[in-house]
Design an enzyme around this catalytic site. Structure first.
Site, PDB file in Angstrom:
ATOM      1  N   ASP B 149      73.034  90.770  40.703  1.00 45.72           N
ATOM      2  CA  ASP B 149      74.281  90.374  41.250  1.00 45.72           C
ATOM      3  C   ASP B 149      75.434  90.819  40.306  1.00 45.72           C
ATOM      4  OD1 ASP B 149      72.274  89.562  42.913  1.00 45.72           O
ATOM      5  OD2 ASP B 149      73.517  87.820  43.823  1.00 45.72           O
ATOM      6  N   LYS B 213      78.295  91.703  48.564  1.00 44.90           N
ATOM      7  CA  LYS B 213      78.228  90.164  48.529  1.00 44.90           C
ATOM      8  C   LYS B 213      79.585  89.493  48.559  1.00 44.90           C
ATOM      9  CE  LYS B 213      76.496  86.437  45.402  1.00 44.90           C
ATOM     10  NZ  LYS B 213      75.430  86.013  44.477  1.00 44.90           N
ATOM     11  N   LYS B 249      75.519  90.123  51.815  1.00 44.78           N
ATOM     12  CA  LYS B 249      75.012  88.778  51.350  1.00 44.78           C
ATOM     13  C   LYS B 249      76.138  87.807  51.235  1.00 44.78           C
ATOM     14  CE  LYS B 249      73.007  85.872  47.478  1.00 44.78           C
ATOM     15  NZ  LYS B 249      72.486  86.098  45.939  1.00 44.78           N
TER      16      LYS B 249
END
Lengths: 280, 313
Positions: B149, B213, B249
């Site tokens: 991430d 995300k 996400k």
């Protein structure tokens, strides 16, 4: 030109807020003379769940406050109610009928009840606690503490006094509560919630729902987050159903007949015993 | 595969200039409207289990310790120790230095199928030199992370250095290669407008992100429904142009089952049912899992559960 009426929307009291029911429902209540009085919110089981969540999150703060501070806040509730005395009297008269004198007496008694339990806040642990004699080099203390989140189905007949007789002892010891107001006479409970919102009582300590006891009480009794239940406001048939529903997490379920009694406080307290080595 | 940009800043800017803008009022209204959908009984049970499988169980605190990571790893494999039918979560998300511990504990608990996601590139601010960001990512990969991430450089994005943002993502993607999935955190709470969110989504996808995300979880607002809607529209549009499905996400601020189900409704209605699986949609959360478990218990037993019956995290 005549003035347009400003009519009141009667709402729930959850976590210090005044929401409508999530279901959008309301129901009609009539006065002692059979005439229409108001459309309070008809709470659903989801409102009840929200109220329990609010009560649970208010618990650490309220039970962690000093008993003296809780006493001050209970007294403050009495002060604020005193200012709304006429409104309470008018609502009791409309819903229950009877004489102004009787209604006034009920309000006075209800306010005095707050003062009475306010005084008990920092005394109950002294009276009910103990220093236990034991055979060993320890001090041994027993201290009564709050139980947790308590569900209250208040007495239905005397709408204000029955309510306060149930909630004052419960919160005086540090519990938080979810209250189902009198089904047919909920207005004093709603007015009380408006008084509570302006009386230093932290949000979520008392959450008041209006609606059908038969719809809400089973969810209250089976909710695993509820630790105790005051069933003074239901008949014995419903009480036995609630006792069965509450057995899953061993809820303490009680019925009371006296308004002024430290027993009402102790019923929703739990004894903690502390062992302390002597000489340390 | 269709190549939309050739890697130069000029072609990137040219592509972004042609992107349609976002109708803010429309996006807000559509997200609010989809939020009112009522999901009940068997659909709700399905949604709860799907949401559990989509959770990236996350702990990103300064106070994280080996013990904390051990606890969430056990929980990730068996969210409810009393109920074997509860599925495992989608991934465990930790800071870089705890990846090894997370991997070890997942394997020990029978969770070798659960990936470890690591936050890298100087998470959460992204304020470090490229050298540090690259090393940060390499460390995580060496320790066994299979999902990375990364955060974008919001400062560069907001000052118009879009090529820089693109190049950074591309560089990290090259390091990840086939070894790890790359999730690119846009930090939508700092991007100010929905147009920026759409633009950043496309930069990330063009640079090779496998997932986009919403947030780090350290900035509010985070994964609000309209922002997720805008990002889902971006992945849908990208799919229509390239035939490649990029995941989304949603992270930050999703705490209740109701919030999670709202997100699933958005996924189904905006991107499409193909996205309704943990390979293409994830929810980054920590407190959410307990609420999902309590709702699941309620569906099974018929009465409301309480916080005493789930773990304290």
């Amino acid at each position: 030109m005549s003035r347009i009426d400003v009519k009141k929307t009667y709402k729930l009291f959850i976590g210090g807020q005044f929401p409508r029911s999530e279901s959008g429902r309301s129901y009609e209540i009539t006065g002692a003379d059979g005439k229409f009085i108001a459309n309070p919110a008809l709470a659903s089981r989801k409102d009840l769940r929200d109220a329990v969540t609010a009560a649970k999150s208010a618990l650490p703060g309220w039970s962690g406050a000093t008993a003296f501070n809780r006493g001050q806040i209970l007294y403050r509730i009495a002060e604020i109610m005193e200012g709304r005395r006429d409104q309470f009297v008018a609502e009791i008269l409309a819903l229950e009928g009877g004489t102004t004198k009787a209604a006034t007496a009920q309000v006075t008694e209800a306010i005095d009840l707050w003062v009475w339990y306010a005084g008990w806040c920092d005394k109950i642990s002294t009276i009910a606690g103990a220093t236990n004699p034991i055979a060993g080099p320890y001090y041994n203390f027993t201290i009564p503490e709050e139980l947790g989140v308590v569900g209250v189905i208040a007495e239905q007949k005397e709408s204000l006094l029955g309510l306060i007789a149930a909630i004052a002892p419960v919160i005086s010891t540090g519990n938080t509560a979810v209250v189902i107001a009198s089904e047919k006479r909920p207005l004093p409970a709603i007015t009380l919630s408006e008084a509570l919102a302006t009386s230093d009582l932290p949000a979520g300590v008392l959450n008041i729902l209006t609606g059908k006891v038969s719809e809400l009480a089973p969810w209250l009794a089976s909710h695993m987050e509820i630790d105790g239940l005051d069933v003074t406001g239901v008949n014995s048939k419903i009480e036995s159903e609630l006792r069965i529903a509450g057995a899953e997490n061993l809820k303490r379920i009680h019925r009371f007949n006296k308004a002024q009694s430290p027993e009402r406080m102790l019923a929703f307290m739990e004894a903690k015993t502390v062992w302390h080595p002597i000489g340390v | 595969m269709v190549t939309l940009v050739d890697g130069s800043e000029a072609s990137l800017l040219q592509y972004l200039a042609k992107l349609s803008g976002v109708d803010k009022v429309g996006a807000d209204q559509r997200a609010a409207m989809l939020g009112t959908r009522s999901i009940k009984t068997s659909s709700k049970s399905w949604a709860i289990d799907m949401a559990i499988r989509m959770v990236d169980l996350t702990t990103l605190e300064g106070a994280d310790s080996e013990g904390k990571v051990r606890a969430i790893c056990a929980k990730a494999v068996r969210p409810d120790p009393n109920d074997f039918t509860v599925p495992s979560v989608g991934a465990v998300c930790v800071y870089n230095d705890l990846v090894k511990i997370a991997r070890k504990n997942l394997d020990l608990n029978g969770g070798s199928h659960i990936p470890v996601a690591a936050v890298t590139t100087a998470f959460p601010s992204g304020r470090a030199s490229m050298k540090v960001k690259i090393q940060d990512t390499r460390d995580a990969l060496t320790d066994g992370a299979t999902e990375i991430d990364m955060v974008i450089d919001r400062g560069a994005f907001l000052s118009g250095k879009l090529g820089l943002v693109f190049d950074e993502i591309k560089a990290i993607k090259e390091i990840c290669g086939e070894r790890a999935h790359l999730k690119v955190i846009l930090e939508t709470g700092e991007l100010v407008t929905y147009d920026n969110v759409r633009k950043a989504s496309f930069i990330a996808m063009l640079a090779g992100a496998d997932f986009i995300k919403t947030s780090t979880g350290k900035v509010t607002p985070a994964a609000t429904p309209p922002v997720v809607l805008v990002m889902l529209e971006a992945v849908r549009d990208y799919y229509l142009q390239t035939g490649i499905r990029i995941g989304v996400k949603a992270a930050g601020g999703i705490r209740t089952t109701k919030d999670a189900i709202k997100q699933l409704v958005l996924v189904n209605e905006v991107a499409g049912p193909e996205w309704l699986n943990p390979q293409l949609f994830r929810i980054g959360a920590s407190a959410l899992l307990n609420d999902l478990l309590m709702q699941r218990m309620k569906a099974d037993t018929g009465y409301y559960s309480g916080s005493n019956y789930v773990t304290l995290d």
